[in-house]
Design a protein around this motif. Structure first.
Motif, short mmCIF file in Angstrom:
data_model
loop_
_atom_site.label_atom_id
_atom_site.label_comp_id
_atom_site.label_asym_id
_atom_site.label_seq_id
_atom_site.Cartn_x
_atom_site.Cartn_y
_atom_site.Cartn_z
N TYR A 33 0.85 -1.19 0.00
CA TYR A 33 0.00 0.00 0.00
C TYR A 33 0.89 1.23 0.00
CZ TYR A 33 -3.75 -3.03 1.89
OH TYR A 33 -4.69 -4.00 2.09
N GLN A 91 0.51 5.24 1.52
CA GLN A 91 -0.31 6.05 2.43
C GLN A 91 0.04 7.50 2.22
OE1 GLN A 91 0.31 5.33 6.62
NE2 GLN A 91 -1.46 6.54 7.22
N LEU A 110 -5.73 10.63 1.94
CA LEU A 110 -6.11 9.62 0.93
C LEU A 110 -6.15 8.21 1.51
CD1 LEU A 110 -4.07 10.86 -2.15
CD2 LEU A 110 -6.49 11.25 -1.65
N GLY A 111 -5.85 8.07 2.76
CA GLY A 111 -5.90 6.76 3.39
C GLY A 111 -4.84 5.82 2.83
N LEU A 112 -5.17 4.54 2.81
CA LEU A 112 -4.29 3.52 2.24
C LEU A 112 -4.82 3.14 0.87
CD1 LEU A 112 -3.46 3.29 5.27
CD2 LEU A 112 -3.16 0.85 4.85
N GLY A 120 -3.55 -3.78 -7.82
CA GLY A 120 -4.49 -3.14 -6.93
C GLY A 120 -5.12 -1.94 -7.60
N ASP A 121 -5.34 -0.90 -6.82
CA ASP A 121 -6.02 0.28 -7.35
C ASP A 121 -5.10 1.25 -8.08
OD1 ASP A 121 -7.82 0.21 -4.27
OD2 ASP A 121 -8.51 -0.49 -6.23
N LEU A 135 3.60 0.94 2.84
CA LEU A 135 3.31 -0.04 3.88
C LEU A 135 3.14 -1.42 3.26
CD1 LEU A 135 0.72 1.96 5.98
CD2 LEU A 135 3.03 1.40 6.67
N PHE A 138 0.82 -5.46 9.51
CA PHE A 138 1.56 -4.44 8.78
C PHE A 138 3.00 -4.30 9.26
CE2 PHE A 138 -1.52 -2.23 6.10
CZ PHE A 138 -2.72 -2.76 6.57
N GLY A 139 3.87 -3.97 8.33
CA GLY A 139 5.21 -3.56 8.67
C GLY A 139 5.24 -2.11 9.13
N GLY A 182 3.52 1.23 11.69
CA GLY A 182 2.54 0.61 10.81
C GLY A 182 1.20 0.49 11.49
N LEU A 183 0.21 -0.03 10.78
CA LEU A 183 -1.11 -0.21 11.35
C LEU A 183 -1.16 -1.44 12.25
CD1 LEU A 183 -1.61 1.60 8.78
CD2 LEU A 183 -3.90 0.57 8.72
N GLN A 184 -1.95 -1.32 13.32
CA GLN A 184 -2.16 -2.46 14.22
C GLN A 184 -3.63 -2.80 14.25
OE1 GLN A 184 -0.56 -1.82 18.17
NE2 GLN A 184 1.03 -0.48 17.37
N PHE A 241 -8.20 3.69 11.28
CA PHE A 241 -8.68 3.33 9.95
C PHE A 241 -9.75 2.24 10.05
CE2 PHE A 241 -5.88 5.54 7.10
CZ PHE A 241 -4.70 5.71 7.80
N LYS A 293 -11.09 -7.64 -2.57
CA LYS A 293 -9.95 -7.02 -1.90
C LYS A 293 -10.46 -6.15 -0.76
CE LYS A 293 -10.01 -3.27 -5.24
NZ LYS A 293 -9.33 -2.62 -6.36
N PHE A 337 -9.77 0.56 2.46
CA PHE A 337 -9.59 1.32 3.70
C PHE A 337 -10.22 2.70 3.56
CE2 PHE A 337 -6.59 -1.09 6.37
CZ PHE A 337 -6.26 -2.10 5.48
N GLY A 338 -10.72 3.22 4.68
CA GLY A 338 -11.15 4.60 4.74
C GLY A 338 -9.95 5.54 4.76
N ASP A 339 -10.22 6.84 4.76
CA ASP A 339 -9.16 7.83 4.71
C ASP A 339 -8.51 8.07 6.07
OD1 ASP A 339 -10.73 9.99 2.21
OD2 ASP A 339 -9.66 8.08 2.05
N GLY A 340 -9.11 7.53 7.11
CA GLY A 340 -8.55 7.68 8.45
C GLY A 340 -9.14 8.84 9.23
#
Lengths: 113, 112
Positions: free
Chosen positions: A35, A37, A41-43, A58-59, A90, A104-105, B43-45, B90, B99, B102-105
């Protein structure tokens, strides 16, 4: 605990350079993702891989390619870096199915000058 | 196509007060819904997920979320906020054989 590592936390490259971002997971997960980020714009999904040597767009795949020669490693390649590819990248892995959690990393912050 | 909306870029709450971070989704079929948290330079958790069953899902760090099919919402809640809950949150949705999106946060700030 699942561990996803990325080769660099910070990277600075010049326009036109070929850039490799590496991701390694240690839990024998089948699925892996890249991804980017960006604020507001989010992920956004660049590429994903269901299994070794398999990949799907992907997108936002334009300007990127990927490689998955081994199950634990998923590489993102910028063939010719451009300034609009400056972003946080990410990597994530997931055991197998769409109901499974993604891990996630820490991310790679790439700056292209 | 599936989509996720987090209508608030920023949520501010005082420590000890309840918090809500909103999420609505649009999918064809039954959704799998997730909440993730991102602390600065990390990163995301994973926090929690809804797959099926009880509409109220409990997750890590005292967070919970309620799946509302009629309102297509999956709001994240916590009864009593902590300063350490301040982070970027998120919401994500996926469908079988599809797939994840994700939202924008939403940036949550908890003030002492």
């Amino acid at each position: 605990d699942v561990k996803v590592t990325q080769s660099s936390r910070y990277l600075v490259k010049r326009t036109g350079e070929k850039v490799f971002l590496e991701c390694v997971q240690d839990m024998d997960h089948e699925n892996m993702f890249w991804y980017r980020q960006d604020p507001g714009l989010g992920l956004r999904l660049i590429y994903f891989s269901y299994d070794v040597k398999m990949k799907e767009k992907g997108d936002i795949p334009e300007g990127y390619s990927v490689s998955r020669e081994k199950k634990e490693r998923f590489s993102l390649i910028l063939e010719s870096a451009s300034t609009n590819q400056t972003s946080m990248y990410l990597c994530a892995s997931r055991r197998r199915g769409w109901a499974d959690t993604q891990y996630f990393g820490p991310g790679t912050r790439l700056t292209v000058l | 196509a599936q989509s996720v909306a987090q209508p608030e870029d920023q949520v501010n709450v005082a420590e000890g007060n309840p918090l809500t971070v909103k999420c609505t989704y649009s999918v064809s079929g039954n959704p799998y819904l997730f909440w993730y948290v991102q602390y600065p330079n990390r990163g995301l958790q994973f926090l929690l997920k809804y797959i099926t069953g009880d509409n109220l899902v409990k997750g890590s760090y005292g967070f919970e979320a309620e799946f509302n099919k009629s309102q297509t919402s999956f709001h994240l809640k916590k009864p009593s906020a902590l300063v350490s809950d301040s982070a970027l949150y998120f919401c994500a949705v996926s469908v079988p054989a599809g797939k994840s999106t994700f939202g924008d946060g939403t940036t949550l700030t908890v003030k002492p």
